[in-house]
Scaffold this active site. Structure first.
Site, PDB file in Angstrom:
ATOM      1  N   HIS A 184       0.876  -1.119   0.051  1.00 41.67           N
ATOM      2  CA  HIS A 184      -0.067   0.005   0.137  1.00 41.67           C
ATOM      3  C   HIS A 184       0.975   1.098  -0.027  1.00 41.67           C
ATOM      4  O   HIS A 184       1.516   1.545   0.971  1.00 41.67           O
ATOM      5  CB  HIS A 184      -1.083  -0.008   1.523  1.00 41.67           C
ATOM      6  CG  HIS A 184      -1.837  -0.948   1.198  1.00 41.67           C
ATOM      7  ND1 HIS A 184      -2.482  -1.718   2.240  1.00 41.67           N
ATOM      8  CD2 HIS A 184      -2.896  -1.497   0.043  1.00 41.67           C
ATOM      9  CE1 HIS A 184      -3.675  -2.404   1.946  1.00 41.67           C
ATOM     10  NE2 HIS A 184      -3.871  -2.297   0.460  1.00 41.67           N
ATOM     11  N   SER A 185       0.856   1.874  -1.040  1.00 40.43           N
ATOM     12  CA  SER A 185       1.925   2.868  -1.338  1.00 40.43           C
ATOM     13  C   SER A 185       2.121   4.014  -0.349  1.00 40.43           C
ATOM     14  O   SER A 185       2.995   4.807  -0.080  1.00 40.43           O
ATOM     15  CB  SER A 185       1.740   3.522  -2.819  1.00 40.43           C
ATOM     16  OG  SER A 185       0.385   3.650  -3.040  1.00 40.43           O
ATOM     17  N   GLU A 237       1.642   3.954   2.734  1.00 42.90           N
ATOM     18  CA  GLU A 237       2.244   3.542   4.049  1.00 42.90           C
ATOM     19  C   GLU A 237       3.787   3.751   4.160  1.00 42.90           C
ATOM     20  O   GLU A 237       4.694   2.719   4.178  1.00 42.90           O
ATOM     21  CB  GLU A 237       1.735   2.341   4.466  1.00 42.90           C
ATOM     22  CG  GLU A 237       0.016   2.196   4.577  1.00 42.90           C
ATOM     23  CD  GLU A 237      -0.458   0.809   4.332  1.00 42.90           C
ATOM     24  OE1 GLU A 237      -1.719   0.869   4.221  1.00 42.90           O
ATOM     25  OE2 GLU A 237       0.279  -0.160   4.427  1.00 42.90           O
ATOM     26  N   ARG A 277      -3.158   4.709  -2.292  1.00 44.14           N
ATOM     27  CA  ARG A 277      -2.849   3.503  -1.846  1.00 44.14           C
ATOM     28  C   ARG A 277      -2.880   2.345  -2.822  1.00 44.14           C
ATOM     29  O   ARG A 277      -2.072   1.333  -2.480  1.00 44.14           O
ATOM     30  CB  ARG A 277      -4.205   3.094  -0.847  1.00 44.14           C
ATOM     31  CG  ARG A 277      -4.718   1.626  -0.301  1.00 44.14           C
ATOM     32  CD  ARG A 277      -5.809   1.559   0.206  1.00 44.14           C
ATOM     33  NE  ARG A 277      -6.382   0.576   0.559  1.00 44.14           N
ATOM     34  CZ  ARG A 277      -6.458  -0.189   1.727  1.00 44.14           C
ATOM     35  NH1 ARG A 277      -5.835   0.129   2.701  1.00 44.14           N
ATOM     36  NH2 ARG A 277      -6.805  -1.583   1.744  1.00 44.14           N
ATOM     37  N   ASN A 309      -3.827  -5.544  -2.006  1.00 47.74           N
ATOM     38  CA  ASN A 309      -4.118  -6.700  -0.929  1.00 47.74           C
ATOM     39  C   ASN A 309      -5.320  -7.104  -0.909  1.00 47.74           C
ATOM     40  O   ASN A 309      -6.004  -7.619   0.157  1.00 47.74           O
ATOM     41  CB  ASN A 309      -3.634  -5.943   0.499  1.00 47.74           C
ATOM     42  CG  ASN A 309      -3.555  -6.824   1.649  1.00 47.74           C
ATOM     43  OD1 ASN A 309      -2.934  -8.178   1.215  1.00 47.74           O
ATOM     44  ND2 ASN A 309      -3.959  -6.531   2.826  1.00 47.74           N
ATOM     45  N   ARG A 310      -6.060  -7.206  -1.807  1.00 47.34           N
ATOM     46  CA  ARG A 310      -7.482  -7.701  -2.007  1.00 47.34           C
ATOM     47  C   ARG A 310      -7.467  -8.554  -3.259  1.00 47.34           C
ATOM     48  O   ARG A 310      -8.746  -8.840  -3.668  1.00 47.34           O
ATOM     49  CB  ARG A 310      -8.499  -6.629  -2.026  1.00 47.34           C
ATOM     50  CG  ARG A 310      -8.789  -5.821  -0.760  1.00 47.34           C
ATOM     51  CD  ARG A 310      -9.169  -6.702   0.331  1.00 47.34           C
ATOM     52  NE  ARG A 310      -9.562  -5.994   1.392  1.00 47.34           N
ATOM     53  CZ  ARG A 310      -8.583  -5.424   2.231  1.00 47.34           C
ATOM     54  NH1 ARG A 310      -7.244  -5.819   2.186  1.00 47.34           N
ATOM     55  NH2 ARG A 310      -8.966  -4.724   3.467  1.00 47.34           N
ATOM     56  N   HIS A 318       2.584  -3.866   6.551  1.00 49.06           N
ATOM     57  CA  HIS A 318       1.668  -2.352   6.261  1.00 49.06           C
ATOM     58  C   HIS A 318       1.826  -1.464   7.497  1.00 49.06           C
ATOM     59  O   HIS A 318       2.519  -1.787   8.498  1.00 49.06           O
ATOM     60  CB  HIS A 318       0.300  -2.829   6.167  1.00 49.06           C
ATOM     61  CG  HIS A 318       0.131  -3.964   5.121  1.00 49.06           C
ATOM     62  ND1 HIS A 318      -0.942  -3.575   4.268  1.00 49.06           N
ATOM     63  CD2 HIS A 318       0.209  -4.937   4.738  1.00 49.06           C
ATOM     64  CE1 HIS A 318      -1.017  -4.465   3.367  1.00 49.06           C
ATOM     65  NE2 HIS A 318      -0.285  -5.629   3.543  1.00 49.06           N
ATOM     66  N   SER A 319       1.246  -0.436   7.520  1.00 47.06           N
ATOM     67  CA  SER A 319       0.850   0.456   8.561  1.00 47.06           C
ATOM     68  C   SER A 319      -0.435   1.021   8.137  1.00 47.06           C
ATOM     69  O   SER A 319      -1.031   1.058   7.116  1.00 47.06           O
ATOM     70  CB  SER A 319       1.938   1.515   8.706  1.00 47.06           C
ATOM     71  OG  SER A 319       1.661   2.776   7.901  1.00 47.06           O
ATOM     72  N   TYR A 355     -10.843  -6.732  10.620  1.00 40.94           N
ATOM     73  CA  TYR A 355     -12.215  -6.983   9.765  1.00 40.94           C
ATOM     74  C   TYR A 355     -11.905  -8.086   8.877  1.00 40.94           C
ATOM     75  O   TYR A 355     -10.776  -8.555   8.754  1.00 40.94           O
ATOM     76  CB  TYR A 355     -12.674  -5.810   9.202  1.00 40.94           C
ATOM     77  CG  TYR A 355     -11.450  -4.864   8.592  1.00 40.94           C
ATOM     78  CD1 TYR A 355     -11.408  -3.603   8.840  1.00 40.94           C
ATOM     79  CD2 TYR A 355     -10.695  -5.691   7.662  1.00 40.94           C
ATOM     80  CE1 TYR A 355     -10.421  -3.042   8.306  1.00 40.94           C
ATOM     81  CE2 TYR A 355      -9.471  -4.811   6.959  1.00 40.94           C
ATOM     82  CZ  TYR A 355      -9.567  -3.444   7.413  1.00 40.94           C
ATOM     83  OH  TYR A 355      -8.671  -2.710   6.719  1.00 40.94           O
ATOM     84  N   GLU A 384       1.077  -4.498  10.843  1.00 43.25           N
ATOM     85  CA  GLU A 384       0.845  -3.119  10.699  1.00 43.25           C
ATOM     86  C   GLU A 384       1.608  -2.291  11.623  1.00 43.25           C
ATOM     87  O   GLU A 384       1.437  -2.358  12.984  1.00 43.25           O
ATOM     88  CB  GLU A 384      -0.987  -3.273  11.363  1.00 43.25           C
ATOM     89  CG  GLU A 384      -1.933  -3.639  10.383  1.00 43.25           C
ATOM     90  CD  GLU A 384      -2.105  -2.839   8.813  1.00 43.25           C
ATOM     91  OE1 GLU A 384      -1.682  -1.688   8.859  1.00 43.25           O
ATOM     92  OE2 GLU A 384      -2.842  -3.572   8.134  1.00 43.25           O
TER      93      GLU A 384
END
Lengths: 96, 307
Positions: free
Chosen positions: B67-68, B70, B125, B142-143, B194-195, B246, B268
């Site tokens: 995720h860019s 982050e 992202r 990430n999906r 990630h963060s 989630y 994270e």
């Protein structure tokens, strides 16, 4: 470059599943241009959302109308970005 | 040189790529740079390989920046790369790991998105692929993995930040890793960083059913977050993705776990919600230092528990 002046990041607390669903309704309102930094998940876990300036009043009214508590995590996103850029440029200037 | 490189500031894609070249040039016996593909916009996708020899040794994969926005994750990845070269031959544990295993480190896992966060939109992202029939850009990388793809926990709307893509592995940034993992065939731990939120997560994200190795993954996560907290007291929660945050479908580590890579984790990193993605650069090094202790714990366990 995209400008984030006046954008705020709100931290919403959804106490139960019904409140989580309410926030998900908000997520579906595309015209508000909301950017969920932490999406709606388990009740009780914080939900962070970046709200563009034009949508702030509407979002806060929605949250208050549905009894959803929130705090302001970031008052103005652009000011943090400006700090970040200054720090990077200062470093680049020094290294040159 | 990488000794004078400033690890306490955020860098552009070009600066990170030139750091990689410097590190390889300084440690040609230990570090090499692989190109595993090209992004949608044609940028090279690089992975650093840390190896002390052997052929197709058991390996550990670490990636940052999928995720860019982050940014603390790519910055931590740069720090990890330097740390590995500093500690090999010095730190007993890391030396033991590298004497038997290889480490693959992909620092900029979403180059197009990362470049876009520097040029146009700091909050970007996703990837930068175009979706036919939509004016919206990008897929959540990430999906997009082939694990529960398309189930609840991702969006089918190209305009959302969790858009899963038209089909699994539609994103070349994802497909490049899939092909690499399959062709290597001997990766024993896969850690995607990630963060933010300070969490250490393991499968599953797309279903509530516990992973077969849940107990072991949970125990190892506990050890890892304990090691992390020992440096600055930073508290991480840990657990399965679906239970801890989630439902998320098509996620990286659900796919790697489905490939038999038992030690599949997502981090994270800092913080819990003061700056979020805009973590001040002053926190890069402490974040990387504490995360390294957790990574080292997972890598050491992987070394000592071959399967």
């Amino acid at each position: 470059k995209e400008d984030f002046v006046g954008h705020q990041v709100l931290r919403i607390s959804a106490a139960d599943e019904a409140q989580v669903q309410k926030v998900k309704e908000l997520e579906d309102l595309e015209h508000l241009q909301l950017d969920f930094w932490r999406g709606p998940g388990q009740p009780g876990s914080p939900i962070d959302v970046r709200v563009p300036f034009p949508s702030i009043q509407a979002v806060k009214a929605f949250l208050e109308a549905h009894g959803l508590g929130y705090t302001i995590m970031i008052e103005d996103v652009q000011s943090l970005l400006d700090e970040e850029q200054e720090q990077m440029f200062a470093f680049q200037a020094r290294s040159r | 040189s990488t000794d004078t490189f400033n690890y306490a500031t955020y860098h552009t894609l070009e600066e990170i790529y030139s750091f990689m070249d410097m590190l390889v040039a300084e440690h040609p016996q230990l570090v090499s740079k692989l190109q595993i593909g090209n992004t949608y916009e044609g940028r090279p996708i690089y992975v650093l390989k840390f190896s002390t020899g052997g052929n197709n040794r058991p390996a550990i994969w670490i990636d940052t920046g999928i995720h860019s926005r982050e940014w603390v994750t790519q910055a931590s990845g740069v720090w990890f790369a330097k740390k590995i070269t500093q500690d090999y031959g010095q730190d007993f544990t890391l030396t033991a790991i590298l004497d038997s295993m290889d480490i693959f480190l992909e620092i900029v896992t979403n180059p197009d998105g990362f470049a876009f966060t520097h040029s146009k939109n700091r909050m970007w992202r996703k990837t930068r692929s175009l979706t036919p029939g939509s004016s919206c850009v990008g897929v959540d990388p990430n999906r997009n993995w082939d694990a529960g793809f398309g189930m609840a926990g991702a969006s089918s709307n190209p305009c959302t930040d969790t858009y899963r893509g038209k089909f699994a592995n539609s994103e070349v940034e994802v497909k490049s890793i899939v092909d690499f993992v399959k062709s290597h065939g001997n990766i024993k731990a896969f850690i995607s960083i990630h963060s933010y939120s300070q969490l250490l997560l393991y499968p599953y994200g797309y279903k509530a059913e516990p992973a077969p190795d849940r107990d072991e993954l949970d125990q190892l996560a506990k050890s890892a977050v304990t090691a992390l907290a020992s440096l600055y007291g930073t508290k991480f929660k840990y657990g399965s993705i679906i239970k801890t945050i989630y439902q998320a479908s098509g996620s990286t580590i659900d796919w790697t776990y489905s490939q038999g890579i038992k030690y599949s984790y997502t981090f994270e990193l800092r913080d819990t919600g003061r700056y979020g993605f805009l973590l001040p650069a002053s926190q890069i090094v402490p974040t990387a230092q504490e995360t390294w202790l957790a990574l080292r714990t997972i890598m050491e366990y992987t070394l000592n528990h071959p399967y």
